[in-house]
Design a protein around this motif. Structure first.
Motif, PDB file in Angstrom:
ATOM      1  N   THR A 220       0.844  -1.198   0.000  1.00 39.68           N
ATOM      2  CA  THR A 220       0.000   0.000   0.000  1.00 39.68           C
ATOM      3  C   THR A 220       0.878   1.246   0.000  1.00 39.68           C
ATOM      4  O   THR A 220       2.062   1.188   0.326  1.00 39.68           O
ATOM      5  CB  THR A 220      -0.943  -0.005   1.226  1.00 39.68           C
ATOM      6  OG1 THR A 220      -1.842   1.086   1.142  1.00 39.68           O
ATOM      7  CG2 THR A 220      -0.192   0.075   2.530  1.00 39.68           C
ATOM      8  N   ALA A 221       0.279   2.365  -0.363  1.00 43.14           N
ATOM      9  CA  ALA A 221       0.926   3.669  -0.277  1.00 43.14           C
ATOM     10  C   ALA A 221      -0.118   4.644   0.257  1.00 43.14           C
ATOM     11  O   ALA A 221      -1.293   4.542  -0.086  1.00 43.14           O
ATOM     12  CB  ALA A 221       1.424   4.119  -1.638  1.00 43.14           C
ATOM     13  N   PHE A 222       0.305   5.543   1.124  1.00 40.90           N
ATOM     14  CA  PHE A 222      -0.621   6.526   1.687  1.00 40.90           C
ATOM     15  C   PHE A 222       0.134   7.775   2.089  1.00 40.90           C
ATOM     16  O   PHE A 222       1.365   7.788   2.124  1.00 40.90           O
ATOM     17  CB  PHE A 222      -1.400   5.946   2.881  1.00 40.90           C
ATOM     18  CG  PHE A 222      -0.543   5.366   3.975  1.00 40.90           C
ATOM     19  CD1 PHE A 222      -0.085   6.142   5.021  1.00 40.90           C
ATOM     20  CD2 PHE A 222      -0.192   4.024   3.949  1.00 40.90           C
ATOM     21  CE1 PHE A 222       0.694   5.607   6.023  1.00 40.90           C
ATOM     22  CE2 PHE A 222       0.590   3.470   4.937  1.00 40.90           C
ATOM     23  CZ  PHE A 222       1.032   4.267   5.985  1.00 40.90           C
ATOM     24  N   VAL A 223      -0.609   8.830   2.366  1.00 39.19           N
ATOM     25  CA  VAL A 223      -0.040  10.121   2.743  1.00 39.19           C
ATOM     26  C   VAL A 223      -0.293  10.348   4.224  1.00 39.19           C
ATOM     27  O   VAL A 223      -1.385  10.063   4.729  1.00 39.19           O
ATOM     28  CB  VAL A 223      -0.667  11.263   1.907  1.00 39.19           C
ATOM     29  CG1 VAL A 223      -0.193  12.616   2.387  1.00 39.19           C
ATOM     30  CG2 VAL A 223      -0.339  11.076   0.436  1.00 39.19           C
ATOM     31  N   LEU A 224       0.724  10.837   4.916  1.00 37.77           N
ATOM     32  CA  LEU A 224       0.612  11.222   6.323  1.00 37.77           C
ATOM     33  C   LEU A 224       1.050  12.669   6.476  1.00 37.77           C
ATOM     34  O   LEU A 224       1.687  13.229   5.599  1.00 37.77           O
ATOM     35  CB  LEU A 224       1.519  10.346   7.207  1.00 37.77           C
ATOM     36  CG  LEU A 224       1.089   8.943   7.530  1.00 37.77           C
ATOM     37  CD1 LEU A 224       2.142   8.266   8.399  1.00 37.77           C
ATOM     38  CD2 LEU A 224      -0.253   8.908   8.203  1.00 37.77           C
ATOM     39  N   GLY A 225       0.755  13.252   7.612  1.00 35.25           N
ATOM     40  CA  GLY A 225       1.169  14.613   7.936  1.00 35.25           C
ATOM     41  C   GLY A 225      -0.009  15.452   8.363  1.00 35.25           C
ATOM     42  O   GLY A 225      -1.162  15.111   8.114  1.00 35.25           O
TER      43      GLY A 225
END
Length: 139
Positions: A115-120
């Motif tokens: 999987t790939a995801f965005v955090l912040g």
């Protein structure tokens, strides 16, 4: 990971790869998906977190999961492997960065992005100041 968003799952691609291996008259050789670079296998052994899933190729319990982080706001720290605890800390320290999760079997060298995801937290920040590394000092 409270700020997790824009998640992309690679489960269908993984399933298609495994089905192509099992299909009679298969289009893929067993060595094709088991092509992990030696550096990736070494990273999995030393920095990976154990997976609760066994390897789909060799049924080994030694499967490891790696979390790679990428982003402009990370500066020279982009492209590094981080643990889940470090990701939790980074959520509030950086505005936006991408996490790519890769599973690796050190035994048969199977590897696939899960999987790939965005955090912040979404706040725009400048990258941290460049720090000297061992490579800078000794070339």
């Amino acid at each position: 990971m409270q700020t997790r968003r824009l998640e992309v799952s690679y489960a269908l691609q993984r399933r298609a790869t495994l089905e192509a291996l099992r299909r009679p008259g298969r289009a893929l050789n067993v060595d094709d998906p088991c092509d992990a670079e030696p550096l990736l296998v070494s990273s999995a052994k030393h920095h990976g977190e154990p997976s609760d899933v066994e390897c789909p190729i060799c049924a080994s319990d030694a499967m490891m999961v790696l979390h790679y982080v990428f982003g402009d706001q990370l500066g020279q720290f982009s492209g590094r492997i981080k643990s889940r605890e470090e990701l939790d800390e980074m959520e509030t320290q950086f505005g936006e960065f991408t996490v790519r999760v890769v599973e690796v079997c050190p035994d048969c060298r199977w590897n696939h992005m899960i999987t790939a995801f965005v955090l912040g937290d979404g706040k725009k920040r400048r990258p941290p100041r460049r720090q000297q590394t061992v490579e800078d000092l000794y070339g």
